[in-house]
Design a protein around this motif. Structure first.
Motif, mmCIF file in Angstrom:
data_model
loop_
_atom_site.group_PDB
_atom_site.id
_atom_site.type_symbol
_atom_site.label_atom_id
_atom_site.label_comp_id
_atom_site.label_asym_id
_atom_site.label_seq_id
_atom_site.Cartn_x
_atom_site.Cartn_y
_atom_site.Cartn_z
ATOM 1 N N ALA A 183 0.814 -1.211 0.000
ATOM 2 C CA ALA A 183 0.000 0.000 0.000
ATOM 3 C C ALA A 183 0.847 1.260 0.000
ATOM 4 O O ALA A 183 0.519 2.244 -0.676
ATOM 5 C CB ALA A 183 -0.933 -0.002 1.215
ATOM 6 N N PHE A 189 -4.450 5.483 -5.495
ATOM 7 C CA PHE A 189 -5.492 4.485 -5.253
ATOM 8 C C PHE A 189 -6.651 4.717 -6.227
ATOM 9 O O PHE A 189 -6.958 5.852 -6.579
ATOM 10 C CB PHE A 189 -6.005 4.575 -3.817
ATOM 11 N N PHE A 207 -6.077 1.594 2.057
ATOM 12 C CA PHE A 207 -5.893 0.650 0.950
ATOM 13 C C PHE A 207 -6.922 -0.466 1.002
ATOM 14 O O PHE A 207 -7.456 -0.893 -0.022
ATOM 15 C CB PHE A 207 -4.478 0.064 0.999
ATOM 16 N N ALA A 211 1.923 0.405 -4.467
ATOM 17 C CA ALA A 211 0.601 0.749 -5.007
ATOM 18 C C ALA A 211 0.627 1.715 -6.195
ATOM 19 O O ALA A 211 -0.148 1.534 -7.140
ATOM 20 C CB ALA A 211 -0.292 1.303 -3.903
#
Length: 286
Positions: free
Chosen positions: A87, A226, A194, A91
């Motif tokens: 995360a 994200f 996350f 990510a």
């Protein structure tokens, strides 16, 4: 190397994905470029016969385990640390993860062990961490909502916990986590975001903006890219009241789908603001 350390006259042997190097005793090193996972020059190395993939940063964790191997450690802790690492580190490069996982699988190399640069070595069904990466790279989310807030005189804090209570009321199975941005490590908050399908972010208005700590956190969150997550904003103000607008703009730039419902309270929240919470929660859950 030369850019970092200067031209030293080293005799470089440049290798690319699929290239190999005979190291004797019938063993070879086979190279796999892992560009931007997470450095531009990242590369994994596969050792034949021993069937070990030295994966560099990919599949690692920021943790040390006494026995070196993941099967000698607490499984829940290892996977939580691996996801926390993903995360906060990997990510932003999720599209590349998807591509690279497919490439590694297509090479059809027998892998008995995955040894990352840091963290536990995977040897008990090591491909399970590869499968986890494939899942995490695909807009991963659980039935969870994370609430992050900053507060000056506890008004925004009251809204944060009222939101958490209403989420639990409307959807008892949904996990709700609440964090004060000034009292929690940003990596820990990001780990929970996350996993979340939605977030709610609150800050009081300060000097036509938001708390510096919240602004810094949202700037960091933007860098992680994200996808597929909802967001809501809330906050109190005694000044001019731009806090929610700033939160909304920063979350949108960070890739979140910010709902139109919001809670905006002049000084401490009163019944009027609390009465708006059920509709905001309903929109966030839909």
């Amino acid at each position: 190397m030369e850019g970092q350390y200067g031209k030293q006259g080293w005799n470089f042997h440049v290798v690319h994905t699929g290239d190999s190097l005979d190291i004797g005793h019938g063993k070879k090193l086979i190279f796999v470029e892992m560009t931007f996972l997470h450095w531009p020059n990242s590369m994994a190395t596969y050792l034949t016969q021993d069937n070990i993939l030295f994966s560099m940063d990919a599949f690692g964790q920021h943790i040390a385990v006494e026995g070196l191997f993941e099967d000698q450690a607490n499984q829940e802790q290892i996977f939580n640390e691996a996801m926390r690492y993903y995360a906060n580190i990997v990510a932003p490069f999720s599209p590349l993860v998807t591509k690279k996982v497919k490439e590694i699988v297509a090479m059809d190399l027998p892998i008995d062990m995955i040894a990352p640069s840091h963290g536990a070595i995977w040897r008990e069904n090591p491909l399970k961490i590869v499968e986890a990466y494939a899942s995490w790279a695909n807009r991963y989310q659980e039935d969870q909502i994370t609430i992050v807030y900053g507060t000056e005189w506890h008004g925004t804090e009251k809204l944060a916990y009222a939101l958490a209570k209403e989420i639990h009321k409307q959807s008892p199975q949904t996990v709700v986590k609440v964090f004060n941005v000034d009292h929690t490590e940003k990596d820990d908050i990001v780990f929970e975001i996350f996993k979340s399908k939605a977030i709610a972010v609150g800050s009081p208005t300060i000097l036509n903006g938001i708390l510096a700590s919240m602004a810094g956190f949202l700037y960091y969150l933007k860098s992680l890219r994200f996808k597929g997550k909802k967001a809501a904003v809330f906050g109190c103000y005694g000044w001019s009241g731009e806090g929610n607008k700033v939160l909304r703009e920063m979350l949108e730039k960070a890739g979140f789908d910010v709902i139109s419902d919001e809670i905006k309270s002049s000084f401490n929240p009163e019944k009027e603001e609390y009465d708006q919470i059920p509709q905001l929660v309903k929109t966030l859950l839909d």
